[in-house]
Design a protein around this motif. Sequence first.
Motif, short mmCIF file in Angstrom:
data_model
loop_
_atom_site.label_atom_id
_atom_site.label_comp_id
_atom_site.label_asym_id
_atom_site.label_seq_id
_atom_site.Cartn_x
_atom_site.Cartn_y
_atom_site.Cartn_z
N ASP A 159 48.48 14.20 -52.80
CA ASP A 159 47.39 15.16 -53.02
C ASP A 159 46.70 15.50 -51.70
N LEU A 160 47.50 15.82 -50.71
CA LEU A 160 46.95 16.13 -49.39
C LEU A 160 46.10 17.39 -49.43
N GLN A 161 45.04 17.37 -48.65
CA GLN A 161 44.10 18.47 -48.57
C GLN A 161 43.97 18.93 -47.12
N PRO A 162 43.53 20.16 -46.90
CA PRO A 162 43.39 20.65 -45.52
C PRO A 162 42.57 19.73 -44.62
N GLU A 163 41.58 19.05 -45.20
CA GLU A 163 40.75 18.15 -44.39
C GLU A 163 41.50 16.89 -43.97
N ASP A 164 42.70 16.68 -44.48
CA ASP A 164 43.53 15.56 -44.03
C ASP A 164 44.32 15.91 -42.78
N THR A 165 44.26 17.15 -42.36
CA THR A 165 44.96 17.58 -41.15
C THR A 165 44.43 16.82 -39.94
N ALA A 166 45.32 16.16 -39.22
CA ALA A 166 44.93 15.33 -38.09
C ALA A 166 46.18 14.75 -37.44
N VAL A 167 45.98 14.14 -36.29
CA VAL A 167 47.02 13.30 -35.71
C VAL A 167 46.80 11.89 -36.25
N TYR A 168 47.84 11.32 -36.81
CA TYR A 168 47.76 9.98 -37.40
C TYR A 168 48.35 8.96 -36.44
N TYR A 169 47.57 7.90 -36.21
CA TYR A 169 47.94 6.87 -35.24
C TYR A 169 48.15 5.53 -35.92
N CYS A 170 49.20 4.86 -35.52
CA CYS A 170 49.45 3.48 -35.96
C CYS A 170 48.69 2.53 -35.03
N HIS A 171 48.13 1.48 -35.59
CA HIS A 171 47.27 0.56 -34.83
C HIS A 171 47.56 -0.87 -35.26
N ALA A 172 47.66 -1.75 -34.27
CA ALA A 172 47.85 -3.18 -34.53
C ALA A 172 46.76 -3.97 -33.82
N GLN A 173 46.23 -4.96 -34.48
CA GLN A 173 45.16 -5.76 -33.87
C GLN A 173 45.20 -7.19 -34.37
N ARG A 174 44.92 -8.10 -33.43
CA ARG A 174 44.87 -9.52 -33.77
C ARG A 174 43.85 -10.18 -32.84
N GLU A 175 43.01 -11.03 -33.40
CA GLU A 175 42.05 -11.78 -32.60
C GLU A 175 42.65 -13.14 -32.25
N PHE A 176 42.65 -13.43 -30.97
CA PHE A 176 43.12 -14.71 -30.48
C PHE A 176 41.94 -15.45 -29.84
N VAL A 177 42.17 -16.72 -29.56
CA VAL A 177 41.12 -17.53 -28.94
C VAL A 177 40.68 -16.90 -27.61
N ASP A 178 41.65 -16.33 -26.90
CA ASP A 178 41.35 -15.77 -25.58
C ASP A 178 41.05 -14.28 -25.61
N GLY A 179 40.86 -13.72 -26.79
CA GLY A 179 40.50 -12.32 -26.87
C GLY A 179 41.27 -11.56 -27.93
N THR A 180 40.93 -10.28 -28.05
CA THR A 180 41.55 -9.42 -29.06
C THR A 180 42.66 -8.60 -28.42
#
Length: 119
Positions: A84-105
Amino acid sequence: VQLVESGGGSVQSGGSLRVSCAASGFTFIIYDMSWYRQAPGKERELVASSTSVGGRTIYADSVKGRFTISRDNAKDTVTLHMNDLQPEDTAVYYCHAQREFVDGTRTYWGEGTQVTVSS
């Protein structure tokens, strides 16, 4: 490290698309995986997340009930199913990975894939 998105494109209002992200170079299973999007003139925003522990999913209010995030830890991929995509969904879509470690993110981004929805 690489996050390679695929599957964007153009669709008419009410249509469906799927964007996928193939990850490499890090231990995928221990990372929270997310999709963000950025429309022209707007800030990048979180669309959906899948946590590494428990596989919990989180969605932006604007996409709840329409989008579904899924991950395959055996194939190191994360997919966003968009209905059910709508015009307001128009964008560049980015994949993101994140993990917090003892020494930082540690955070990784893909280069993005364009999704365009016409009315």
